[in-house]
Design a protein around this motif. Structure first.
Motif, PDB file in Angstrom:
ATOM      1  N   VAL A  48       0.872  -1.176   0.000  1.00 37.33           N
ATOM      2  CA  VAL A  48       0.000   0.000   0.000  1.00 37.33           C
ATOM      3  C   VAL A  48       0.906   1.223   0.000  1.00 37.33           C
ATOM      4  O   VAL A  48       1.775   1.357   0.873  1.00 37.33           O
ATOM      5  CB  VAL A  48      -0.922   0.041   1.238  1.00 37.33           C
ATOM      6  CG1 VAL A  48      -1.814   1.274   1.195  1.00 37.33           C
ATOM      7  CG2 VAL A  48      -1.769  -1.225   1.326  1.00 37.33           C
ATOM      8  N   PHE A 108      -1.349   5.872  -3.557  1.00 37.81           N
ATOM      9  CA  PHE A 108      -2.420   4.932  -3.899  1.00 37.81           C
ATOM     10  C   PHE A 108      -1.987   3.940  -4.975  1.00 37.81           C
ATOM     11  O   PHE A 108      -2.218   2.747  -4.857  1.00 37.81           O
ATOM     12  CB  PHE A 108      -3.714   5.636  -4.343  1.00 37.81           C
ATOM     13  CG  PHE A 108      -4.108   6.817  -3.506  1.00 37.81           C
ATOM     14  CD1 PHE A 108      -3.967   6.785  -2.126  1.00 37.81           C
ATOM     15  CD2 PHE A 108      -4.618   7.959  -4.077  1.00 37.81           C
ATOM     16  CE1 PHE A 108      -4.323   7.861  -1.330  1.00 37.81           C
ATOM     17  CE2 PHE A 108      -4.982   9.058  -3.302  1.00 37.81           C
ATOM     18  CZ  PHE A 108      -4.826   9.006  -1.929  1.00 37.81           C
ATOM     19  N   PRO A 155     -10.703   5.469 -10.337  1.00 32.38           N
ATOM     20  CA  PRO A 155     -10.050   6.258  -9.286  1.00 32.38           C
ATOM     21  C   PRO A 155     -10.397   7.742  -9.306  1.00 32.38           C
ATOM     22  O   PRO A 155     -10.584   8.352  -8.246  1.00 32.38           O
ATOM     23  CB  PRO A 155      -8.560   6.023  -9.567  1.00 32.38           C
ATOM     24  CG  PRO A 155      -8.517   4.652 -10.149  1.00 32.38           C
ATOM     25  CD  PRO A 155      -9.754   4.547 -11.000  1.00 32.38           C
ATOM     26  N   GLN A 157      -9.931   5.899  -2.542  1.00 29.16           N
ATOM     27  CA  GLN A 157      -8.856   5.324  -3.351  1.00 29.16           C
ATOM     28  C   GLN A 157      -7.907   4.499  -2.488  1.00 29.16           C
ATOM     29  O   GLN A 157      -7.464   3.417  -2.901  1.00 29.16           O
ATOM     30  CB  GLN A 157      -8.084   6.433  -4.065  1.00 29.16           C
ATOM     31  CG  GLN A 157      -8.863   7.107  -5.175  1.00 29.16           C
ATOM     32  CD  GLN A 157      -8.018   8.126  -5.914  1.00 29.16           C
ATOM     33  OE1 GLN A 157      -6.991   7.802  -6.496  1.00 29.16           O
ATOM     34  NE2 GLN A 157      -8.445   9.384  -5.877  1.00 29.16           N
ATOM     35  N   GLN A 158      -7.611   4.983  -1.287  1.00 27.30           N
ATOM     36  CA  GLN A 158      -6.714   4.220  -0.430  1.00 27.30           C
ATOM     37  C   GLN A 158      -7.380   2.945   0.067  1.00 27.30           C
ATOM     38  O   GLN A 158      -6.719   1.923   0.268  1.00 27.30           O
ATOM     39  CB  GLN A 158      -6.236   5.084   0.742  1.00 27.30           C
ATOM     40  CG  GLN A 158      -5.022   4.530   1.475  1.00 27.30           C
ATOM     41  CD  GLN A 158      -3.802   4.384   0.598  1.00 27.30           C
ATOM     42  OE1 GLN A 158      -3.788   3.590  -0.352  1.00 27.30           O
ATOM     43  NE2 GLN A 158      -2.761   5.133   0.907  1.00 27.30           N
ATOM     44  N   ALA A 180      -6.836   0.538  -2.574  1.00 27.57           N
ATOM     45  CA  ALA A 180      -5.457   0.067  -2.501  1.00 27.57           C
ATOM     46  C   ALA A 180      -5.279  -0.997  -1.415  1.00 27.57           C
ATOM     47  O   ALA A 180      -4.540  -1.968  -1.604  1.00 27.57           O
ATOM     48  CB  ALA A 180      -4.518   1.245  -2.252  1.00 27.57           C
TER      49      ALA A 180
END
Length: 233
Positions: free
Chosen positions: A88, A92, A139, A147-148, A151
């Motif tokens: 991670v 992102f 995204p 977005q994270q 991820a």
């Protein structure tokens, strides 16, 4: 799970050499979330790259679940990163043209997982991170926090033993960053994985099982969990 023993990493030679890590030793136990603390330039990213098999140490050793990474050739390190480690990143690292579900499916494509199985697991993981209603969005249509979360779901795609996160909240506001850290904490518990998370935000340390601090390439502090009998790992 992770054993880092007297690891050193230098860049360049002679008087121009930069010593990023200077004899670092610690352990990360299976099933725990360890926070790697330190200012920019302390050696955090260099250490994560070594643990993740993206780089090799100048001296010392890094072992993952008993496997010495120095003993692996490039193909072996590639297989390690593909099959056993999820990454991670602060930025992102999503592919803009792909939907959230397709981004989560990328690691499974590399393992040639059948399409139906890949799609089912992507949906399951996006539900796990609270994005069931965003599977078909790209995204650019998602917030930074969303977005994270994608991820994080992608990092879990191949059921890794270890998640490595490099400043995963660095581009997020404090509230969203805390939500992401809580998510990582929950994932470690629910999925039974181990996590090593680099951060410079003291407010996030309270969510970790253990905090290891780097300063100028050396460990200056390691705070264990309540039941850890080895304070310095």
């Amino acid at each position: 799970m992770v054993v880092v023993d007297d690891v050193r990493r230098s860049f360049g030679t002679g008087q121009q050499a930069v010593h990023a890590l200077r004899g670092v030793s610690f352990e990360v136990r299976r099933g725990e979330l360890t926070a790697l603390k330190g200012r920019s330039g302390s050696g955090k990213t260099t250490l994560l790259n070594l643990v993740g098999g993206l780089d090799t140490p100048t001296g010392g050793s890094v072992a993952l679940d008993g496997t010495d990474l120095a003993g692996l050739d490039e193909d072996g390190r590639l297989a390690l990163r593909r099959d056993r480690i999820g990454f991670v990143f602060q930025s992102f690292g999503l592919i803009p043209a792909l939907t959230a579900a397709e981004n989560v499916g990328v690691p499974m494509r590399l393992r040639k997982v059948p399409a139906k199985q890949r799609e089912e697991r992507a949906r399951t993981l996006l539900a796990l991170v609270g994005l069931s209603e965003h599977t078909e969005q790209r995204p650019g249509e998602l917030s930074g926090g969303q977005q994270q979360r994608v991820a994080v779901a992608r990092a879990l795609a191949n059921e890794p033993d270890l998640i490595i996160a490099d400043e995963p909240t660095g581009q997020l506001d404090s509230d969203t960053g805390r939500q992401i850290m809580r998510l990582l904490r929950a994932v470690v518990r629910s999925e039974g994985v181990t996590a090593l998370v680099a951060t410079h935000d003291p407010a996030l340390m309270e969510l970790a099982d253990r905090v290891v601090e780097l300063r100028d390439g050396r460990i200056v502090e390691a705070s264990p969990g309540e039941d850890d009998p080895h304070p310095q790992g």
